[in-house]
Design a protein around this motif. Structure first.
Motif, PDB file in Angstrom:
ATOM      1  N   SER A 198       0.841  -1.188   0.000  1.00  0.00           N
ATOM      2  CA  SER A 198       0.000   0.000   0.000  1.00  0.00           C
ATOM      3  C   SER A 198       0.877   1.239   0.000  1.00  0.00           C
ATOM      4  O   SER A 198       2.074   1.179   0.248  1.00  0.00           O
ATOM      5  N   THR A 199       0.284   2.367  -0.272  1.00  0.00           N
ATOM      6  CA  THR A 199       1.029   3.617  -0.288  1.00  0.00           C
ATOM      7  C   THR A 199       1.673   3.895   1.053  1.00  0.00           C
ATOM      8  O   THR A 199       2.808   4.326   1.130  1.00  0.00           O
ATOM      9  N   GLY A 200       0.937   3.607   2.149  1.00  0.00           N
ATOM     10  CA  GLY A 200       1.495   3.821   3.482  1.00  0.00           C
ATOM     11  C   GLY A 200       2.711   2.964   3.740  1.00  0.00           C
ATOM     12  O   GLY A 200       3.715   3.415   4.275  1.00  0.00           O
ATOM     13  N   ALA A 201       2.647   1.692   3.345  1.00  0.00           N
ATOM     14  CA  ALA A 201       3.779   0.792   3.567  1.00  0.00           C
ATOM     15  C   ALA A 201       4.975   1.205   2.737  1.00  0.00           C
ATOM     16  O   ALA A 201       6.119   1.075   3.174  1.00  0.00           O
ATOM     17  N   ALA A 202       4.732   1.716   1.532  1.00  0.00           N
ATOM     18  CA  ALA A 202       5.838   2.145   0.687  1.00  0.00           C
ATOM     19  C   ALA A 202       6.531   3.369   1.279  1.00  0.00           C
ATOM     20  O   ALA A 202       7.738   3.533   1.136  1.00  0.00           O
ATOM     21  N   ALA A 203       5.773   4.202   1.965  1.00  0.00           N
ATOM     22  CA  ALA A 203       6.340   5.433   2.507  1.00  0.00           C
ATOM     23  C   ALA A 203       7.063   5.218   3.835  1.00  0.00           C
ATOM     24  O   ALA A 203       8.143   5.763   4.050  1.00  0.00           O
ATOM     25  N   ILE A 204       6.488   4.425   4.742  1.00  0.00           N
ATOM     26  CA  ILE A 204       7.084   4.295   6.078  1.00  0.00           C
ATOM     27  C   ILE A 204       7.427   2.869   6.477  1.00  0.00           C
ATOM     28  O   ILE A 204       7.911   2.640   7.570  1.00  0.00           O
ATOM     29  N   GLY A 205       7.159   1.909   5.634  1.00  0.00           N
ATOM     30  CA  GLY A 205       7.448   0.518   5.961  1.00  0.00           C
ATOM     31  C   GLY A 205       6.252  -0.159   6.585  1.00  0.00           C
ATOM     32  O   GLY A 205       5.259   0.476   6.925  1.00  0.00           O
ATOM     33  N   SER A 206       6.355  -1.453   6.752  1.00  0.00           N
ATOM     34  CA  SER A 206       5.258  -2.237   7.309  1.00  0.00           C
ATOM     35  C   SER A 206       5.095  -1.948   8.801  1.00  0.00           C
ATOM     36  O   SER A 206       6.068  -1.828   9.525  1.00  0.00           O
ATOM     37  N   ILE A 207       3.862  -1.822   9.221  1.00  0.00           N
ATOM     38  CA  ILE A 207       3.576  -1.547  10.633  1.00  0.00           C
ATOM     39  C   ILE A 207       2.950  -2.766  11.292  1.00  0.00           C
ATOM     40  O   ILE A 207       3.406  -3.216  12.329  1.00  0.00           O
ATOM     41  N   GLY A 208       1.904  -3.310  10.730  1.00  0.00           N
ATOM     42  CA  GLY A 208       1.197  -4.449  11.302  1.00  0.00           C
ATOM     43  C   GLY A 208       0.240  -4.019  12.396  1.00  0.00           C
ATOM     44  O   GLY A 208       0.338  -2.916  12.943  1.00  0.00           O
ATOM     45  N   ALA A 209      -0.684  -4.913  12.742  1.00  0.00           N
ATOM     46  CA  ALA A 209      -1.689  -4.601  13.761  1.00  0.00           C
ATOM     47  C   ALA A 209      -1.059  -4.398  15.134  1.00  0.00           C
ATOM     48  O   ALA A 209      -1.406  -3.462  15.857  1.00  0.00           O
ATOM     49  N   GLY A 210      -0.110  -5.260  15.491  1.00  0.00           N
ATOM     50  CA  GLY A 210       0.583  -5.112  16.772  1.00  0.00           C
ATOM     51  C   GLY A 210       1.413  -3.846  16.815  1.00  0.00           C
ATOM     52  O   GLY A 210       1.495  -3.175  17.850  1.00  0.00           O
ATOM     53  N   GLY A 211       2.014  -3.500  15.702  1.00  0.00           N
ATOM     54  CA  GLY A 211       2.798  -2.268  15.626  1.00  0.00           C
ATOM     55  C   GLY A 211       1.922  -1.035  15.773  1.00  0.00           C
ATOM     56  O   GLY A 211       2.281  -0.078  16.466  1.00  0.00           O
ATOM     57  N   ALA A 212       0.755  -1.053  15.125  1.00  0.00           N
ATOM     58  CA  ALA A 212      -0.184   0.068  15.263  1.00  0.00           C
ATOM     59  C   ALA A 212      -0.648   0.182  16.710  1.00  0.00           C
ATOM     60  O   ALA A 212      -0.761   1.292  17.253  1.00  0.00           O
TER      61      ALA A 212
END
Length: 143
Positions: free
Chosen positions: A6-20
């Protein structure tokens, strides 16, 4: 056409539910401290608590503990004959009135937001739509 991320992942990397969930917990905890450099006011803390509570429910694992505890407390109101029939809708409205009428400190308002997340989900209808929308947005940003 397939997009790898996704655009968000391309900009800041993968976050994941636990990361959020971790990000929101950190922001909540540090943003509601009395001596926070960029502290949150009561209304933003309430909103952040509602968002954090919703994301924590979706993240599961250890993040789901507040939801489990709040659900158990709320379910006990359904089994109490001394109060008469108190539906989740009534509890949701009471929480909104409390948030609107009382002057809490930011951290207390944040906790109220966390309680609202679980209560709104249990209530269903338009109330659950609020938490479902927050969950959908958070899932999109976390992917």
């Amino acid at each position: 056409m397939n997009l790898a991320a996704s655009t968000g992942a391309a900009a800041i990397g993968s976050i994941g539910a636990g990361g959020a969930a971790l990000i929101l917990a950190t922001w909540f905890w540090l943003g509601t401290r009395k001596k926070a450099k960029n502290g949150l006011g009561a209304t933003p803390a309430l909103s952040l608590g509602l968002i954090a509570g919703t994301v924590w429910m979706g993240a599961g694992q250890i993040w789901g503990v507040p939801d489990d505890l709040i659900s158990r407390v709320l379910s006990s109101t359904q089994k109490t004959e001394s109060l008469g029939v108190v539906g989740y809708g009534a509890i949701s409205i009471v929480l909104v009135i409390v948030a609107y009428c009382l002057n809490f400190k930011p951290r207390a308002m944040g906790y109220l937001g966390i309680i609202m997340a679980t209560t709104f989900s249990l209530t269903g209808g338009l109330w659950a739509t609020v938490t479902a929308t927050i969950a959908d947005i958070a899932t999109g940003l976390a992917s």
